[in-house]
Scaffold this motif. Structure first.
Motif, PDB file in Angstrom:
ATOM      1  N   ARG A 375      55.081  91.898  95.064  1.00 45.05           N
ATOM      2  CA  ARG A 375      53.531  91.696  95.164  1.00 45.05           C
ATOM      3  C   ARG A 375      52.869  91.604  96.392  1.00 45.05           C
ATOM      4  O   ARG A 375      53.937  91.412  97.304  1.00 45.05           O
ATOM      5  N   ASP A 376      51.897  91.687  96.777  1.00 44.12           N
ATOM      6  CA  ASP A 376      51.084  91.655  97.981  1.00 44.12           C
ATOM      7  C   ASP A 376      51.306  90.392  98.514  1.00 44.12           C
ATOM      8  O   ASP A 376      51.701  89.238  97.810  1.00 44.12           O
ATOM      9  N   ASP A 377      50.958  90.132  99.978  1.00 43.09           N
ATOM     10  CA  ASP A 377      51.128  88.580 100.653  1.00 43.09           C
ATOM     11  C   ASP A 377      50.336  87.839  99.723  1.00 43.09           C
ATOM     12  O   ASP A 377      50.584  86.538  99.714  1.00 43.09           O
ATOM     13  N   ALA A 378      49.026  87.921  99.591  1.00 42.88           N
ATOM     14  CA  ALA A 378      47.973  87.107  98.631  1.00 42.88           C
ATOM     15  C   ALA A 378      48.674  86.577  97.635  1.00 42.88           C
ATOM     16  O   ALA A 378      48.434  85.364  97.178  1.00 42.88           O
ATOM     17  N   GLU A 379      49.196  87.581  96.705  1.00 48.02           N
ATOM     18  CA  GLU A 379      49.918  86.946  95.343  1.00 48.02           C
ATOM     19  C   GLU A 379      50.965  85.841  95.831  1.00 48.02           C
ATOM     20  O   GLU A 379      51.151  85.004  95.106  1.00 48.02           O
ATOM     21  N   LEU A 380      52.050  86.126  96.796  1.00 47.68           N
ATOM     22  CA  LEU A 380      53.088  85.413  97.064  1.00 47.68           C
ATOM     23  C   LEU A 380      52.532  84.048  97.602  1.00 47.68           C
ATOM     24  O   LEU A 380      52.935  83.066  97.292  1.00 47.68           O
ATOM     25  N   VAL A 381      51.434  84.133  98.513  1.00 48.67           N
ATOM     26  CA  VAL A 381      50.798  82.569  98.954  1.00 48.67           C
ATOM     27  C   VAL A 381      50.261  82.024  97.659  1.00 48.67           C
ATOM     28  O   VAL A 381      50.564  80.717  97.551  1.00 48.67           O
ATOM     29  N   ALA A 382      49.835  82.610  96.697  1.00 43.15           N
ATOM     30  CA  ALA A 382      49.101  82.030  95.476  1.00 43.15           C
ATOM     31  C   ALA A 382      50.179  81.367  94.801  1.00 43.15           C
ATOM     32  O   ALA A 382      50.047  80.187  94.094  1.00 43.15           O
ATOM     33  N   LEU A 383      51.413  82.199  94.537  1.00 43.36           N
ATOM     34  CA  LEU A 383      52.489  81.551  94.062  1.00 43.36           C
ATOM     35  C   LEU A 383      53.015  80.352  94.622  1.00 43.36           C
ATOM     36  O   LEU A 383      53.411  79.404  93.730  1.00 43.36           O
ATOM     37  N   ALA A 384      53.303  80.245  95.786  1.00 42.67           N
ATOM     38  CA  ALA A 384      53.657  79.014  96.522  1.00 42.67           C
ATOM     39  C   ALA A 384      52.661  78.011  96.489  1.00 42.67           C
ATOM     40  O   ALA A 384      52.906  76.818  96.015  1.00 42.67           O
ATOM     41  N   MET A 385      51.361  78.313  96.603  1.00 41.76           N
ATOM     42  CA  MET A 385      50.198  77.070  96.166  1.00 41.76           C
ATOM     43  C   MET A 385      50.267  76.644  94.833  1.00 41.76           C
ATOM     44  O   MET A 385      50.284  75.484  94.642  1.00 41.76           O
ATOM     45  N   ALA A 386      50.618  77.662  93.868  1.00 38.26           N
ATOM     46  CA  ALA A 386      50.595  76.845  92.618  1.00 38.26           C
ATOM     47  C   ALA A 386      51.986  76.090  92.239  1.00 38.26           C
ATOM     48  O   ALA A 386      51.823  75.021  91.644  1.00 38.26           O
ATOM     49  N   GLU A 387      52.946  76.478  92.974  1.00 39.48           N
ATOM     50  CA  GLU A 387      54.132  75.527  92.990  1.00 39.48           C
ATOM     51  C   GLU A 387      53.913  73.959  93.759  1.00 39.48           C
ATOM     52  O   GLU A 387      54.231  73.260  93.097  1.00 39.48           O
ATOM     53  N   ALA A 388      53.260  74.470  94.762  1.00 35.69           N
ATOM     54  CA  ALA A 388      52.822  72.856  95.479  1.00 35.69           C
ATOM     55  C   ALA A 388      51.823  71.963  94.854  1.00 35.69           C
ATOM     56  O   ALA A 388      51.943  70.669  94.572  1.00 35.69           O
ATOM     57  N   ALA A 389      50.832  72.798  93.874  1.00 33.22           N
ATOM     58  CA  ALA A 389      50.153  71.896  93.112  1.00 33.22           C
ATOM     59  C   ALA A 389      50.895  71.483  92.066  1.00 33.22           C
ATOM     60  O   ALA A 389      50.661  70.138  91.677  1.00 33.22           O
ATOM     61  N   GLU A 390      51.415  72.084  91.264  1.00 31.89           N
ATOM     62  CA  GLU A 390      52.312  71.701  89.926  1.00 31.89           C
ATOM     63  C   GLU A 390      53.359  70.559  90.297  1.00 31.89           C
ATOM     64  O   GLU A 390      53.278  69.672  89.603  1.00 31.89           O
TER      65      GLU A 390
END
Length: 474
Positions: A375-390
């Protein structure tokens, strides 16, 4: 050889190669050392850069202090005052979507304290009830190397493997307990497993024998572990050349001939001795012509890939300050993030650099999860952000982010690894003026890599001394 001055080439400019260059120069005698690395910078997996104005490691962020090699080298190259230790915060495990404390008294995930294990809530009632059966079961004979999962599961049940062992080994190797070697990855457990009937008793013995006031377990540097390679390179006095890919290594009389650079415009480098400090696949390709037995074994060492997503949030984005140094995620949780580190909690000096900032490092990817890492960088950042939020309740967007990809970076110490390394070294030992070092052999941590570098340098210096002695007699 220029007059009486020997030339040693080190292939690979990671911390192992640079440490080898430093030890070669410290060993006495007039030795010219050249380090060749195909990348555009030195340091390998040690690299730091700024995130929201704070220097944060993009690779390994700490070194183990129970082995002295890393700390000693840092002090020797002038970084003694830069050493920093972590705070007192403890790590946690993410189990069932909730953060639970890492059980105290565990040894690489193997529990030694049943009460602490119960209080942690990491295991289910059934999983917890299975653990003490280890004390009454017949011995599990370990006469040869076995996988970590096979042995621990036989003694303590599957939940200890899935919820304790796997996340810890995943954090170190990005690998799987089903394949990783007990002897190579848990040598203390393996040693007592051959003498103790009970694994629980073995873990208790290890914890009882551990020094009680040994001080901090880990250390880093004020500007990150990524500042170590530059300091070692400068102190070594070696010629450092980046962007020079070595493609061929052949015998040339009593020395060696290296071919580097692009095929249409090759560069030939002559050396009296060579240290190969490249990862196993590259080392194997270089040794294929002259040391085919070692090359074949090196080709069998598997590597895992991973990515680290670093997020910098304003402190107000957290409903409450992060507790602990971070958490590990068992693979059975089925989450893309395998570990999260609260860097500005774990390392107080980062909080001092900007008290209003929380730096979060998310590790993504285990062996076999290459599709996730595509996955591209933006998608990996989104995954990490979703983890932090949840998991942490973080609100809003980060002030800054960074994605660092480490493709094929972590060697897998699978069952039979120690025997494989012994065969590699036996084959290389028959080649005067050749040595290997790096993470593929005796440990993936910084001190272990430096130790292999010191051994490799000593081997080369002994060879050069014997050549000089032979020349003077002649």
């Amino acid at each position: 050889m220029e007059g009486n001055r020997s030339h040693v080439v080190v292939v690979g400019g990671g911390i192992a190669g640079l440490a080898a260059a430093w030890h070669l120069r410290q060993g006495g005698g007039d030795v010219r050392v050249t380090v060749l690395d195909g990348a555009g910078r030195i340091g390998g997996k040690l690299h730091a850069s700024e995130v929201a104005g704070v220097a944060v490691d993009a690779g390994a962020e700490a070194m183990l202090l129970r082995r002295p090699e890393g700390r000693d080298l840092a002090r020797s190259v002038g970084l003694g005052e830069e050493l920093r230790h972590p705070g007192d915060a403890q790590a946690a495990l993410l189990v069932g979507g909730a953060l639970r404390p890492m059980p105290r008294g565990q040894v690489m995930g193997v529990p030694s304290d049943l009460l602490a294990l119960a209080r942690s809530g990491v295991l289910s009632p059934a999983g917890l009830a299975r653990v003490p059966l280890d004390q009454v079961m017949p011995a599990t004979l370990v006469t040869t190397d076995v996988s970590v999962a096979a042995y621990v599961r036989a003694r303590m049940g599957g939940e200890v493997v899935d919820r304790l062992i796997e996340p810890i080994l995943g954090g170190v190797y990005a690998g799987r307990a089903e394949a990783l070697s007990l002897d190579a990855t848990m040598p203390r457990i393996a040693a007592v497993a051959r003498s103790e009937r009970s694994l629980l008793a073995a873990a208790r013995k290890i914890t009882a024998e551990a020094p009680k006031d040994a001080g901090p377990v880990f250390a880093t540097l004020r500007r990150g572990m990524g500042s170590l390679p530059e300091a070692v390179a400068a102190a070594s006095g070696a010629e450092i050349r980046t962007g020079v890919m070595v493609r061929e290594l052949r015998r040339a009389g009593s020395g060696w001939r290296l071919v580097a650079g692009p095929v249409p415009d090759p560069e030939v480098v002559e050396a009296d001795a060579v240290v190969v400090a490249a990862p196993a696949p590259a080392a194997g390709r270089l040794l294929a012509a002259e040391v085919p037995k070692a090359a074949a074994e090196l080709a069998r060492i598997e590597y895992a890939s991973m990515a680290i997503v670093t997020l910098a949030y304003p402190r107000v984005a957290f409903p409450q300050a992060p507790a602990g140094s971070g958490y590990l995620v068992p693979p059975v949780e089925g989450r893309p993030v395998k570990a999260a580190t609260f860097s500005s909690v774990k390392w107080p000096h980062l909080a001092e650099a900007d008290p209003n900032l929380v730096v979060l490092r998310c590790s993504i990817g285990r062996l076999g999860e290459e599709a996730l890492l595509q996955r591209d960088d933006a998608e990996l950042v989104a995954l990490a952000m979703a983890e932090a939020a949840e998991i942490l309740g973080v609100r809003g967007l980060p002030l800054d982010s960074r994605v660092t990809r480490w493709g094929g970076s972590l060697p897998q110490y699978n069952v039979g690894h120690l025997d494989r390394v012994a065969r590699i070294r036996a084959a290389v030992a028959a080649q005067p003026g050749l040595a290997l070092c790096g993470a593929a052999y005796d440990g993936v941590g910084i001190p272990a890599c430096i130790a292999t570098a010191r051994t490799a340098a000593a081997r080369i210096l002994d060879h050069l001394a014997s050549r000089q002695s032979g020349s003077s007699v002649a």
